[in-house]
Design a protein around this motif. Structure first.
Motif, PDB file in Angstrom:
ATOM      1  N   PRO A 164       0.834  -1.211   0.000  1.00  0.00           N
ATOM      2  CA  PRO A 164       0.000   0.000   0.000  1.00  0.00           C
ATOM      3  C   PRO A 164       0.869   1.262   0.000  1.00  0.00           C
ATOM      4  N   ASN A 165       0.247   2.373  -0.330  1.00  0.00           N
ATOM      5  CA  ASN A 165       0.928   3.660  -0.255  1.00  0.00           C
ATOM      6  C   ASN A 165       0.731   4.244   1.142  1.00  0.00           C
ATOM      7  N   PHE A 166       1.541   3.783   2.067  1.00  0.00           N
ATOM      8  CA  PHE A 166       1.423   4.254   3.440  1.00  0.00           C
ATOM      9  C   PHE A 166       1.735   5.744   3.528  1.00  0.00           C
ATOM     10  N   LYS A 167       0.952   6.442   4.353  1.00  0.00           N
ATOM     11  CA  LYS A 167       1.164   7.859   4.570  1.00  0.00           C
ATOM     12  C   LYS A 167       1.790   8.073   5.933  1.00  0.00           C
ATOM     13  N   LEU A 168       2.789   8.940   5.981  1.00  0.00           N
ATOM     14  CA  LEU A 168       3.438   9.286   7.241  1.00  0.00           C
ATOM     15  C   LEU A 168       2.904  10.644   7.667  1.00  0.00           C
ATOM     16  N   SER A 169       2.080  10.653   8.692  1.00  0.00           N
ATOM     17  CA  SER A 169       1.455  11.905   9.120  1.00  0.00           C
ATOM     18  C   SER A 169       2.506  12.878   9.638  1.00  0.00           C
ATOM     19  N   ARG A 170       2.323  14.144   9.282  1.00  0.00           N
ATOM     20  CA  ARG A 170       3.263  15.174   9.719  1.00  0.00           C
ATOM     21  C   ARG A 170       3.000  15.528  11.170  1.00  0.00           C
ATOM     22  N   ASP A 171       4.069  15.878  11.855  1.00  0.00           N
ATOM     23  CA  ASP A 171       3.997  16.249  13.262  1.00  0.00           C
ATOM     24  C   ASP A 171       4.464  17.690  13.392  1.00  0.00           C
ATOM     25  N   LYS A 172       3.658  18.534  14.023  1.00  0.00           N
ATOM     26  CA  LYS A 172       4.012  19.949  14.128  1.00  0.00           C
ATOM     27  C   LYS A 172       5.305  20.171  14.913  1.00  0.00           C
ATOM     28  N   THR A 173       5.637  19.244  15.795  1.00  0.00           N
ATOM     29  CA  THR A 173       6.892  19.382  16.546  1.00  0.00           C
ATOM     30  C   THR A 173       8.066  18.785  15.786  1.00  0.00           C
ATOM     31  N   GLY A 174       7.817  18.308  14.547  1.00  0.00           N
ATOM     32  CA  GLY A 174       8.897  17.855  13.675  1.00  0.00           C
ATOM     33  C   GLY A 174       9.172  16.376  13.756  1.00  0.00           C
ATOM     34  N   LEU A 175       9.435  15.768  12.592  1.00  0.00           N
ATOM     35  CA  LEU A 175       9.859  14.373  12.558  1.00  0.00           C
ATOM     36  C   LEU A 175      11.321  14.281  12.990  1.00  0.00           C
ATOM     37  N   THR A 176      11.674  13.184  13.622  1.00  0.00           N
ATOM     38  CA  THR A 176      13.049  12.967  14.076  1.00  0.00           C
ATOM     39  C   THR A 176      13.634  11.783  13.330  1.00  0.00           C
ATOM     40  N   LYS A 177      14.700  12.012  12.583  1.00  0.00           N
ATOM     41  CA  LYS A 177      15.352  10.960  11.816  1.00  0.00           C
ATOM     42  C   LYS A 177      16.584  10.451  12.561  1.00  0.00           C
ATOM     43  N   MET A 178      17.036   9.262  12.148  1.00  0.00           N
ATOM     44  CA  MET A 178      18.278   8.731  12.700  1.00  0.00           C
ATOM     45  C   MET A 178      19.404   9.722  12.413  1.00  0.00           C
ATOM     46  N   GLY A 179      20.227   9.995  13.392  1.00  0.00           N
ATOM     47  CA  GLY A 179      21.313  10.950  13.223  1.00  0.00           C
ATOM     48  C   GLY A 179      20.959  12.340  13.711  1.00  0.00           C
ATOM     49  N   ASP A 180      19.672  12.576  14.044  1.00  0.00           N
ATOM     50  CA  ASP A 180      19.262  13.901  14.508  1.00  0.00           C
ATOM     51  C   ASP A 180      19.500  14.097  15.999  1.00  0.00           C
ATOM     52  N   LEU A 181      19.710  13.004  16.735  1.00  0.00           N
ATOM     53  CA  LEU A 181      19.803  13.088  18.192  1.00  0.00           C
ATOM     54  C   LEU A 181      21.229  12.919  18.696  1.00  0.00           C
ATOM     55  N   SER A 182      21.446  13.368  19.925  1.00  0.00           N
ATOM     56  CA  SER A 182      22.739  13.202  20.582  1.00  0.00           C
ATOM     57  C   SER A 182      22.940  11.733  20.959  1.00  0.00           C
ATOM     58  N   TYR A 226       9.755   1.673   1.747  1.00  0.00           N
ATOM     59  CA  TYR A 226       9.329   2.533   2.856  1.00  0.00           C
ATOM     60  C   TYR A 226      10.495   3.103   3.650  1.00  0.00           C
ATOM     61  N   GLN A 227      11.614   3.325   2.995  1.00  0.00           N
ATOM     62  CA  GLN A 227      12.794   3.771   3.743  1.00  0.00           C
ATOM     63  C   GLN A 227      12.617   5.145   4.367  1.00  0.00           C
ATOM     64  N   ASN A 228      11.759   5.998   3.816  1.00  0.00           N
ATOM     65  CA  ASN A 228      11.531   7.304   4.432  1.00  0.00           C
ATOM     66  C   ASN A 228      10.913   7.178   5.819  1.00  0.00           C
ATOM     67  N   LEU A 229      10.134   6.124   6.026  1.00  0.00           N
ATOM     68  CA  LEU A 229       9.552   5.865   7.346  1.00  0.00           C
ATOM     69  C   LEU A 229      10.509   5.109   8.254  1.00  0.00           C
ATOM     70  N   LEU A 230      11.211   4.124   7.699  1.00  0.00           N
ATOM     71  CA  LEU A 230      11.964   3.179   8.524  1.00  0.00           C
ATOM     72  C   LEU A 230      13.102   3.822   9.301  1.00  0.00           C
ATOM     73  N   TRP A 231      13.616   4.947   8.832  1.00  0.00           N
ATOM     74  CA  TRP A 231      14.696   5.619   9.559  1.00  0.00           C
ATOM     75  C   TRP A 231      14.166   6.804  10.383  1.00  0.00           C
ATOM     76  N   THR A 232      12.858   6.775  10.664  1.00  0.00           N
ATOM     77  CA  THR A 232      12.218   7.799  11.477  1.00  0.00           C
ATOM     78  C   THR A 232      11.983   7.260  12.886  1.00  0.00           C
ATOM     79  N   ILE A 233      12.306   8.049  13.889  1.00  0.00           N
ATOM     80  CA  ILE A 233      12.051   7.655  15.277  1.00  0.00           C
ATOM     81  C   ILE A 233      10.615   8.038  15.618  1.00  0.00           C
ATOM     82  N   PRO A 234       9.766   7.066  15.982  1.00  0.00           N
ATOM     83  CA  PRO A 234       8.361   7.375  16.271  1.00  0.00           C
ATOM     84  C   PRO A 234       8.231   8.442  17.360  1.00  0.00           C
ATOM     85  N   LYS A 235       7.187   9.248  17.245  1.00  0.00           N
ATOM     86  CA  LYS A 235       7.005  10.335  18.207  1.00  0.00           C
ATOM     87  C   LYS A 235       6.797   9.811  19.619  1.00  0.00           C
ATOM     88  N   PHE A 236       6.082   8.667  19.770  1.00  0.00           N
ATOM     89  CA  PHE A 236       5.845   8.172  21.123  1.00  0.00           C
ATOM     90  C   PHE A 236       7.161   7.768  21.802  1.00  0.00           C
TER      91      PHE A 236
END
Length: 622
Positions: A206-224, A462-472
């Motif tokens: 399916p064409n999964f949709k990644l909902s946008r988050d107003k506080t910003g998506l966090t990708k691998m490499g974005d964190l300390s 789905y690599q755009n999703l797979l390297w995203t850290i879930p908001k929860f």
């Protein structure tokens, strides 16, 4: 049952059908891995076998040996990796940090922890391990004996109620705000009263949709690194809870230590290879040899028919392999003479010859178990978690490889390499590491063929999703940081109180807070935020705070004021630092006012972003 014949080199003869390939089931789905596509898989396996691997004239090397941990040891290893070793080992460090982690868990996560702790307690016969109710006591109630799930119940009831409300959402919407395992539990409970089957055999994507988050998506490499350590522990617990909810028992293997090469290009551990590359180019995330092979393949053009599918000449590939080992770092290798299909074969050889599989021995079973989950949403969520668990070096290489494969697929009209073509060709190179084929049965390999190809399809698609850290997970990290800060602040508060008592006796009443504190407190209330850019000698920059202000706008504002700086906006990142996060590179679509509400104590700093490699910034070999 008659066993297939085994050749001298250890390979097993596979049963053939009329087309000369092992039999398998055909699916009628247009986007499925049907018989035609799986023929390409077995052709690739045959090419690997005929390429000379394992022959007597090759350099002898140890192969990966798999071992299941002893009874009870697996649970201890899991708890240790999850940062919960103090539960069974009183000498383990950071018990307070562990409690900060525990009090951020959801009900399903807490149940996963308790399940493994109880297994250790029941199996322990040599010494007493206290009851879980003796360990998890409510704060301030020294005599209370309350189980772990009950301690966390008040924190998770709301989460579970919201999770039940989310079940009716379309499957193509990926919810990153609620725990995946809580969502799976709601799905499971609702399915008990529904006639809907839990397993969907159709393997269309399916064409999964990644909902946008107003506080910003966090990708691998974005964190300390400090926060990534917390992410790893939480993701491990969440992944296990998700599989527990589906009744899937993961038996993680351990890799037996083996003798490996300590230098060179092929057959060298990723960590070792990166260390020697980083001495030449600091900050290297992907081995330079892999970068150079990808660059060469793309430089020759991605329109070549059957790119990646047609193997290079085995004789030439072997010769180039030897030549690269001796000349690559000296810059003496002649890339102009390297044929494109030979380069593609060398790329696949590099992945296959890693002494430890790219997806790691520890998590290979988890990757394989993803497809056992009942819905594609859960499969994708699980794959997201397993990717996040990989060591940094494996994640970076896997990401670079998947991005390259997607670029190949982007030229499918010319090169005929569709998603399915690429997946079935690359699957045996990624999953069939040294020594593995000789240790599985014929039936296992037949089953794994389609499964591994399907996993590679998901990794590419789905690599755009797979390297995203879930908001929860990010929210749990923030809560954990807040809990830990409370403990630290108690000690500081006591010291400050003693100093204040003595100081207040002599301090004039008109003395106020330091000017810096006044400025920090008043900035947001006055309708603007202050942004620092110390790398550009910008002490402070005021930016008007509006409902629509995004990180993108802050960077644009900085560049408009700093005309003397010759830097592109994509080379900069606005960082959120302090408060309930250590350091985070912001997604350009982050709404600053929403993030400020989430982390009111944060500071905002513009810095050079740590660039990942690309084919235009390859280091010069000399």
């Amino acid at each position: 049952m008659e066993h297939p014949p085994i050749h001298i080199d250890g390979t097993v003869s596979r049963p053939k059908n009329a087309s000369g390939k092992p039999p398998h089931h055909c699916c009628n789905s247009r986007d499925s891995l049907d018989e035609l596509f799986m023929d390409e898989y077995w052709t690739e396996v045959e090419n690997i076998t005929l390429s000379g691997e394992g022959k007597g004239d090759a350099e002898p090397q140890d192969v990966v040996q798999l071992k299941l941990p002893d009874e009870g040891e697996q649970e201890k290893a899991w708890l240790t990796e999850a940062g919960l070793a103090p539960l069974f080992d009183e000498s383990a460090s950071d018990p307070e940090d562990m409690m900060g982690l525990l009090f951020t868990l959801t009900r399903t996560q807490a149940a996963a922890v308790e399940k493994r702790f109880e297994t250790i307690r029941k199996r322990s016969k040599q010494h007493h391990i206290p009851d879980v109710r003796d360990i998890f006591k409510l704060p301030g109630t020294l005599e209370s004996k309350v189980s772990l799930p009950h301690v966390l119940l008040t924190r998770t009831n709301l989460v579970l109620e919201l999770s039940h409300q989310s079940v009716s959402e379309p499957e193509t919407d990926i919810n990153l705000e609620l725990s995946f395992s809580d969502q799976a539990l709601s799905y499971k409970e609702d399915s008990k009263t529904s006639s809907e089957a839990l397993t969907d055999t159709d393997d269309t994507l399916p064409n999964f949709k990644l909902s946008r988050d107003k506080t910003g998506l966090t990708k691998m490499g974005d964190l300390s690194p400090q926060d990534m350590k917390k992410v790893h522990r939480l993701v491990l617990i969440e992944m296990t809870a998700l599989f527990d909810t589906a009744g899937i028992d993961l038996k993680a293997h351990k890799a037996v230590k083996l003798k490996v090469k300590e230098s060179g290009l092929f057959g060298v551990p990723l960590a070792t290879l990166l260390e020697q590359d980083q001495r030449r180019q600091p900050g290297t995330k992907v081995p330079i040899i892999l970068q150079r092979l990808i660059f060469h393949i793309e430089e020759e053009g991605l329109d070549t028919e059957w790119l990646l599918r047609i193997p290079g000449s085995a004789t030439r590939v072997k010769a180039v392999h030897v030549e690269l080992e001796g000349k690559f770092y000296e810059g003496l290798f002649s890339w102009e003479s390297l044929k494109q299909h030979d380069a593609a074969s060398l790329l696949k050889l590099f992945i296959r010859e890693l002494p430890h599989p790219l997806l790691t021995v520890e998590y290979l079973i988890a990757f394989m178990a993803v497809l056992k989950l009942p819905t594609k949403t859960q499969q994708l969520q699980a794959l997201n978690l397993v990717v996040l668990l990989l060591p940094e070096s494996s994640r970076d290489v896997l990401k670079a490889l998947m991005e390259f494969l997607q670029r190949v697929i982007d030229h499918k009209e010319q090169n005929k390499m569709t998603l399915n073509n690429v997946a079935v060709v690359m699957a045996p190179n990624i999953f069939m590491f040294k020594g593995f084929r000789n240790k599985i049965s014929m039936q296992q390999e037949l089953s794994m063929a389609t499964e591994t190809a399907n996993i590679v399809r998901l990794l590419i698609r789905y690599q755009n999703l797979l390297w995203t850290i879930p908001k929860f997970i990010m929210n749990q990290v923030r809560k954990q940081n807040t809990e830990n800060q409370k403990k630290i602040s108690k000690e500081r508060a006591m010291r400050k109180l003693l100093k204040k008592i003595a100081y207040d006796r002599e301090k004039p009443e008109k003395q106020k807070k330091p000017p810096s504190e006044v400025r920090a407190a008043d900035s947001s209330s006055q309708g603007f935020i202050r942004v620092q850019a110390p790398q550009f000698s910008k002490v402070s920059m005021a930016v008007q705070l509006t409902e629509e202000l995004q990180a993108f706008d802050v960077l644009s504002h900085f560049l408009s004021q700093k005309s003397s700086v010759s830097v592109k906006r994509e080379d900069l990142c606005l960082y959120e630092i302090g408060g309930n996060i250590k350091e985070r590179c912001l997604d350009e679509d982050t709404y600053m006012k929403d993030l400020l509400e989430l982390n009111p104590s944060a500071k905002w700093v513009i810095k050079w972003v740590i660039q990942r490699w690309d084919t235009h910034t390859l280091p010069a070999m000399s």
